[in-house]
Scaffold this motif. Structure first.
Motif, PDB file in Angstrom:
ATOM      1  N   GLY B 180       0.804  -1.100  -0.006  1.00  0.00           N
ATOM      2  CA  GLY B 180       0.072   0.046   0.014  1.00  0.00           C
ATOM      3  C   GLY B 180       0.978   1.172  -0.114  1.00  0.00           C
ATOM      4  N   HIS B 181       1.851   1.340   0.892  1.00  0.00           N
ATOM      5  CA  HIS B 181       2.907   2.521   0.608  1.00  0.00           C
ATOM      6  C   HIS B 181       3.256   2.813  -0.434  1.00  0.00           C
ATOM      7  CE1 HIS B 181       2.693   2.806   5.069  1.00  0.00           C
ATOM      8  NE2 HIS B 181       3.246   1.876   5.252  1.00  0.00           N
ATOM      9  N   LEU B 182       3.883   1.575  -1.201  1.00  0.00           N
ATOM     10  CA  LEU B 182       4.460   1.603  -2.352  1.00  0.00           C
ATOM     11  C   LEU B 182       3.719   2.092  -3.626  1.00  0.00           C
ATOM     12  CD1 LEU B 182       6.718  -1.667  -2.620  1.00  0.00           C
ATOM     13  CD2 LEU B 182       7.175   0.632  -1.605  1.00  0.00           C
ATOM     14  N   ALA B 183       2.322   1.697  -3.442  1.00  0.00           N
ATOM     15  CA  ALA B 183       1.348   2.221  -4.332  1.00  0.00           C
ATOM     16  C   ALA B 183       1.169   3.847  -4.339  1.00  0.00           C
ATOM     17  CB  ALA B 183      -0.121   1.616  -4.182  1.00  0.00           C
ATOM     18  N   ARG B 184       1.081   4.205  -3.001  1.00  0.00           N
ATOM     19  CA  ARG B 184       1.072   5.519  -2.874  1.00  0.00           C
ATOM     20  C   ARG B 184       2.401   6.418  -3.406  1.00  0.00           C
ATOM     21  NH1 ARG B 184       0.334   5.596   2.309  1.00  0.00           N
ATOM     22  NH2 ARG B 184       2.345   6.217   2.546  1.00  0.00           N
ATOM     23  N   LEU B 185       3.428   5.888  -2.887  1.00  0.00           N
ATOM     24  CA  LEU B 185       4.686   6.475  -3.507  1.00  0.00           C
ATOM     25  C   LEU B 185       4.558   6.401  -4.862  1.00  0.00           C
ATOM     26  CD1 LEU B 185       7.101   4.815  -0.892  1.00  0.00           C
ATOM     27  CD2 LEU B 185       6.303   7.047  -1.090  1.00  0.00           C
ATOM     28  N   ARG B 186       4.510   5.646  -5.549  1.00  0.00           N
ATOM     29  CA  ARG B 186       4.424   5.482  -7.238  1.00  0.00           C
ATOM     30  C   ARG B 186       3.216   6.551  -7.600  1.00  0.00           C
ATOM     31  NH1 ARG B 186       2.066   0.367 -10.191  1.00  0.00           N
ATOM     32  NH2 ARG B 186       2.493   0.826 -12.230  1.00  0.00           N
ATOM     33  N   SER B 187       2.118   6.747  -6.810  1.00  0.00           N
ATOM     34  CA  SER B 187       1.281   7.875  -7.502  1.00  0.00           C
ATOM     35  C   SER B 187       1.967   9.246  -7.243  1.00  0.00           C
ATOM     36  CB  SER B 187      -0.053   7.549  -6.714  1.00  0.00           C
ATOM     37  OG  SER B 187       0.076   8.218  -5.382  1.00  0.00           O
ATOM     38  N   GLU B 188       2.912   9.490  -6.136  1.00  0.00           N
ATOM     39  CA  GLU B 188       3.292  10.483  -5.892  1.00  0.00           C
ATOM     40  C   GLU B 188       4.470  10.920  -7.029  1.00  0.00           C
ATOM     41  OE1 GLU B 188       4.429  10.489  -1.583  1.00  0.00           O
ATOM     42  OE2 GLU B 188       2.381  10.298  -1.292  1.00  0.00           O
ATOM     43  N   GLY B 189       4.858   9.740  -7.912  1.00  0.00           N
ATOM     44  CA  GLY B 189       5.835  10.085  -8.799  1.00  0.00           C
ATOM     45  C   GLY B 189       7.386   9.570  -8.738  1.00  0.00           C
ATOM     46  N   LEU B 190       7.387   8.760  -7.589  1.00  0.00           N
ATOM     47  CA  LEU B 190       8.784   8.260  -7.039  1.00  0.00           C
ATOM     48  C   LEU B 190       8.864   7.054  -8.174  1.00  0.00           C
ATOM     49  CD1 LEU B 190      10.691   8.356  -4.694  1.00  0.00           C
ATOM     50  CD2 LEU B 190       9.699   6.416  -3.567  1.00  0.00           C
ATOM     51  N   THR B 191      10.458   7.115  -8.473  1.00  0.00           N
ATOM     52  CA  THR B 191      10.627   5.913  -9.369  1.00  0.00           C
ATOM     53  C   THR B 191      11.128   4.845  -8.368  1.00  0.00           C
ATOM     54  OG1 THR B 191      11.476   7.651 -10.957  1.00  0.00           O
ATOM     55  CG2 THR B 191      12.354   5.262 -11.292  1.00  0.00           C
ATOM     56  N   ILE B 192      10.709   3.537  -8.574  1.00  0.00           N
ATOM     57  CA  ILE B 192      10.901   2.573  -7.741  1.00  0.00           C
ATOM     58  C   ILE B 192      11.510   1.375  -8.529  1.00  0.00           C
ATOM     59  CG2 ILE B 192       9.862   0.748  -6.245  1.00  0.00           C
ATOM     60  CD1 ILE B 192       7.563   2.890  -5.508  1.00  0.00           C
ATOM     61  N   VAL B 193      12.650   0.732  -8.109  1.00  0.00           N
ATOM     62  CA  VAL B 193      13.119  -0.420  -8.483  1.00  0.00           C
ATOM     63  C   VAL B 193      13.064  -1.518  -7.553  1.00  0.00           C
ATOM     64  CG1 VAL B 193      15.242  -1.721  -9.341  1.00  0.00           C
ATOM     65  CG2 VAL B 193      14.886   0.834 -10.021  1.00  0.00           C
ATOM     66  N   ILE B 194      12.257  -2.571  -7.573  1.00  0.00           N
ATOM     67  CA  ILE B 194      11.836  -3.384  -6.425  1.00  0.00           C
ATOM     68  C   ILE B 194      12.384  -4.790  -7.066  1.00  0.00           C
ATOM     69  CG2 ILE B 194       9.655  -3.404  -7.576  1.00  0.00           C
ATOM     70  CD1 ILE B 194       8.615  -4.073  -4.682  1.00  0.00           C
ATOM     71  N   VAL B 195      13.130  -5.480  -6.008  1.00  0.00           N
ATOM     72  CA  VAL B 195      13.573  -6.903  -6.008  1.00  0.00           C
ATOM     73  C   VAL B 195      12.353  -7.613  -5.248  1.00  0.00           C
ATOM     74  CG1 VAL B 195      15.062  -8.688  -5.423  1.00  0.00           C
ATOM     75  CG2 VAL B 195      15.718  -6.755  -6.500  1.00  0.00           C
ATOM     76  N   GLU B 196      12.007  -8.740  -5.632  1.00  0.00           N
ATOM     77  CA  GLU B 196      10.784  -9.512  -5.220  1.00  0.00           C
ATOM     78  C   GLU B 196      11.058 -10.956  -5.424  1.00  0.00           C
ATOM     79  OE1 GLU B 196       8.518  -8.364  -1.993  1.00  0.00           O
ATOM     80  OE2 GLU B 196       8.610 -10.194  -3.124  1.00  0.00           O
ATOM     81  N   GLN B 197      10.749 -12.011  -4.367  1.00  0.00           N
ATOM     82  CA  GLN B 197      10.808 -13.285  -4.511  1.00  0.00           C
ATOM     83  C   GLN B 197       9.587 -13.742  -4.846  1.00  0.00           C
ATOM     84  OE1 GLN B 197      13.007 -16.068  -4.783  1.00  0.00           O
ATOM     85  NE2 GLN B 197      13.835 -15.070  -3.033  1.00  0.00           N
ATOM     86  N   ASN B 198       8.362 -12.828  -4.423  1.00  0.00           N
ATOM     87  CA  ASN B 198       7.105 -13.176  -4.673  1.00  0.00           C
ATOM     88  C   ASN B 198       6.547 -12.309  -5.922  1.00  0.00           C
ATOM     89  OD1 ASN B 198       4.429 -13.295  -4.817  1.00  0.00           O
ATOM     90  ND2 ASN B 198       4.060 -12.815  -2.732  1.00  0.00           N
ATOM     91  N   ALA B 199       7.059 -12.946  -7.099  1.00  0.00           N
ATOM     92  CA  ALA B 199       7.049 -12.232  -8.368  1.00  0.00           C
ATOM     93  C   ALA B 199       5.606 -12.163  -8.979  1.00  0.00           C
ATOM     94  CB  ALA B 199       7.546 -13.454  -9.312  1.00  0.00           C
ATOM     95  N   ARG B 200       4.533 -12.975  -8.626  1.00  0.00           N
ATOM     96  CA  ARG B 200       3.322 -12.636  -8.935  1.00  0.00           C
ATOM     97  C   ARG B 200       2.942 -11.286  -8.406  1.00  0.00           C
ATOM     98  NH1 ARG B 200       1.065 -17.132 -11.107  1.00  0.00           N
ATOM     99  NH2 ARG B 200       2.163 -19.194 -10.109  1.00  0.00           N
ATOM    100  N   LEU B 201       3.225 -11.047  -7.147  1.00  0.00           N
ATOM    101  CA  LEU B 201       2.730  -9.835  -6.435  1.00  0.00           C
ATOM    102  C   LEU B 201       3.313  -8.533  -7.291  1.00  0.00           C
ATOM    103  CD1 LEU B 201       1.336  -9.517  -3.613  1.00  0.00           C
ATOM    104  CD2 LEU B 201       3.578  -9.301  -2.696  1.00  0.00           C
ATOM    105  N   VAL B 202       4.634  -8.643  -7.844  1.00  0.00           N
ATOM    106  CA  VAL B 202       5.010  -7.516  -7.940  1.00  0.00           C
ATOM    107  C   VAL B 202       4.944  -7.304  -9.592  1.00  0.00           C
ATOM    108  CG1 VAL B 202       7.556  -8.519  -8.323  1.00  0.00           C
ATOM    109  CG2 VAL B 202       7.240  -6.050  -7.537  1.00  0.00           C
ATOM    110  N   LEU B 203       5.055  -8.231 -10.069  1.00  0.00           N
ATOM    111  CA  LEU B 203       4.730  -8.135 -11.753  1.00  0.00           C
ATOM    112  C   LEU B 203       3.445  -7.568 -11.994  1.00  0.00           C
ATOM    113  CD1 LEU B 203       6.279 -11.424 -13.096  1.00  0.00           C
ATOM    114  CD2 LEU B 203       7.223  -9.097 -13.286  1.00  0.00           C
ATOM    115  N   ALA B 204       2.471  -7.983 -11.390  1.00  0.00           N
ATOM    116  CA  ALA B 204       1.128  -7.390 -11.513  1.00  0.00           C
ATOM    117  C   ALA B 204       1.289  -5.813 -11.529  1.00  0.00           C
ATOM    118  CB  ALA B 204       0.214  -7.744 -10.561  1.00  0.00           C
ATOM    119  N   ARG B 205       2.182  -5.136 -10.591  1.00  0.00           N
ATOM    120  CA  ARG B 205       2.235  -3.837 -10.295  1.00  0.00           C
ATOM    121  C   ARG B 205       3.329  -3.187 -11.003  1.00  0.00           C
ATOM    122  NH1 ARG B 205       0.254  -6.778  -6.036  1.00  0.00           N
ATOM    123  NH2 ARG B 205      -1.067  -5.895  -4.687  1.00  0.00           N
ATOM    124  N   ALA B 206       3.982  -3.883 -11.998  1.00  0.00           N
ATOM    125  CA  ALA B 206       5.490  -3.249 -12.333  1.00  0.00           C
ATOM    126  C   ALA B 206       4.980  -2.624 -13.727  1.00  0.00           C
ATOM    127  CB  ALA B 206       6.466  -4.140 -12.464  1.00  0.00           C
TER     128      ALA B 206
END
Lengths: 296, 254
Positions: B180-206
């Motif tokens: 939830g924090h990350l979604a908000r930061l993204r909407s504020e225009g922050l550029t994010i590079v995220i490593v995740e083991q849980n690929a499903r979770l992160v791919l859906a949002r990338a």
């Protein structure tokens, strides 16, 4: 019946000087993971730096400032030419420790070479004594206790309230994360030496004052009680080192109290300090403040 | 649009152990970029190499901000923090002995001006931290720690945030909070590079994602597309998904 209060006052005075020396050792250990066996000789260096100033006819105030500044400069300089390169070559704990012992010998003998082996004293009247109720306090003791209290207060504020102190504690807690969080690691290392050196310079001068006469072995002789104070108060914990210094100072003086089976001869009081340390390690090996998570 | 972060042919590792072998990636301003792949693929090392925590042997890392281009290859972390990057490690990412407040203020070390005002603003978004400000960070729950780690990174006012497995070891509800924090930061225009083991979770949002394997680039493409790619699913997501449309295997092994 003024013996006990007198011993307590004497214990607080020597404890205060032990305490500020021990904080420096503890900071260096906690932040840099270095057991600085040469710390006692940093004290000696400070004592003679101050003495040099008084030999020029300047006041004890100027001498104190110079002792503090010169020893801080020595500590920072040694970081740049010795500890920095040693660390870059990834020396382990033991190699660093041996290096520190070598440095201690070099420093002590360099001081011997320059000033000679004789005893010296500051131009302070050793026999001028103030009466405070039941106790008598010499001018030297008054200077020592008041400057120590000022130094302890400054260190407390520095560690607890300033940005550099916060960074130092963060670095002690987790060096890699401190770097990640934007702390300039090189700056913290220098700041640590600056603080430890300044405290060593002050402690050296104050020890010279309360001892009356001192020679180039002064700091070396004080090194083991300083280490005992550090361990007593939980190694790496700056507040613990302060506490350990005061406890040890009091234990040493009170051991000579005549009510305790006549008291032990004053020359054995260092032995008592170590008995206290051994007892502490048996009963509470983590030190006085060891229960908490390793805060500084 | 020129990328904010541009990694070209990066080979890096630790001591004498090479991990990355010529990895390239970019992140355009405001995008969320996911790095996924099996264990040992070099995902975390990629972040560490960008942030000056791994030894770079060859390749280049370029950071662009406000029209200026900086070759930041091998820069130490504190200079990167001052420039506008920050990094949240996977574990051990709070100062356990320091209070929550001190953790936050420490995050502002590289940009100390108006740190208190910034902390107040952040505490609006990270509300639950306000109630534990004076507690040592070591006493926090896993989810609170992760929130604190992200909040501390934000104290340096980054424009690019590198996140290493923010969901690792968290209870599902805490994972929800962190994302939830990350979604908000993204909407504020922050550029994010995220490593995740849980690929499903992160791919859906990338917006964009890179699949690494054995220290090299394997696939890349928009996150949701990779999530639909049969080979990616089979290789890295353990199969079982409704993989229908094969996506473009952009920049496979070089």
């Amino acid at each position: 019946m003024s013996e006990l209060p007198q011993l307590i006052v004497d214990g607080l005075v020597s404890g205060a000087v032990l305490a500020i020396a021990a904080v420096g050792v503890s900071l260096v250990y906690g932040i840099l993971h270095l057991v600085n066996f040469a710390h006692g000789d940093y004290l000696t260096f400070g004592a003679y730096a101050g003495l040099g100033v008084t030999a020029l006819g300047l006041s004890m105030v100027v001498a104190t400032v110079v002792a503090v500044a010169a020893t801080a400069a020595l500590a920072v300089g040694l970081q740049l030419v010795l500890w920095g390169p040693v660390r870059r070559r990834r020396a382990g704990l033991l190699s660093s420790f041996i290096t520190a012992i070598g440095l201690a010998l070099v420093l002590r003998h360099a001081i011997f070479l320059v000033v000679g082996a004789g005893s010296r004293a500051y131009p302070v009247d050793q026999f001028s004594v103030e009466r405070l109720g039941p106790v008598r306090v010499s001018i030297s003791q008054l200077i020592a206790i008041s400057l120590s209290i000022v130094a302890i207060a400054v260190i407390g504020v520095l560690l607890a309230r300033t940005s550099i102190g916060r960074s130092m504690r963060a670095f002690a807690d987790n060096p890699e994360l401190a770097a990640v969080a934007g702390v300039d690691v090189g700056r913290i290392v220098l700041a640590t030496w600056l603080v430890a050196g300044a405290l060593a310079g002050l402690a050296g001068e104050l020890q010279g004052l309360i001892q009356g006469a001192f020679d180039p072995n002064m700091g070396w002789n004080l090194l083991l009680p300083i280490f005992a104070a550090v361990v007593l108060g939980t190694i790496g914990n700056a507040y613990g080192a302060l506490l350990g210094g005061f406890v040890l100072g009091l234990v040493m003086e009170l051991s000579t109290w005549s009510v305790l089976g006549g008291g032990i001869p004053a020359s054995y009081k260092y032995v008592v300090a170590f008995l206290a340390l051994i007892l502490m390690l048996l009963v509470r090996p983590q030190g006085l403040l060891g229960r908490r998570a390793r805060a500084l | 649009m020129l990328p904010m972060l541009q990694v070209t042919g990066l080979s890096a590792g630790f001591e004498d152990v090479p991990v990355l072998d010529g990895v390239s990636m970019t992140a355009t301003p405001g995008s969320t970029v996911a790095i996924v792949g099996p264990n040992g693929a070099g995902k975390s090392t990629l972040l560490k190499a960008v942030y000056g925590l791994a030894r770079v042997r060859s390749g280049r890392v370029v950071f662009r901000r406000d029209g200026a281009e900086h070759d930041i290859t091998g820069w130490p972390p504190h200079r990167l923090t001052a420039l506008g990057l920050n990094y949240v490690p996977q574990t051990d990412n709070v100062f356990a002995a320091l209070s929550v407040r001190e953790n936050l203020l420490l995050g502002a070390t590289a940009r100390p001006r108006q740190a208190l005002a910034r902390m107040e603003r952040l505490l609006v978004e990270f509300g639950p931290l306000r109630t534990v400000l004076d507690r040592p960070a070591g006493a926090l729950s896993g989810g609170q720690r992760q929130s604190l780690a992200v909040a501390r990174a934000l104290m340096s006012e980054p424009v690019l945030l590198l996140l290493d497995e923010p969901s690792a070891g968290l209870a599902p509800s805490a994972v929800g909070t962190v994302f939830g924090h990350l979604a908000r930061l993204r909407s504020e225009g922050l550029t994010i590079v995220i490593v995740e083991q849980n690929a499903r979770l992160v791919l859906a949002r990338a917006d964009n994602a890179y699949v690494l394997e054995g220290g090299r680039n394997r696939y890349e493409g928009p996150g949701p597309e990779l999530l639909q790619d049969a080979r990616v699913v089979e290789l890295y997501l353990g199969g079982g998904a409704h993989a229908t449309t094969p996506a473009t295997p952009a920049a496979a092994d070089q």
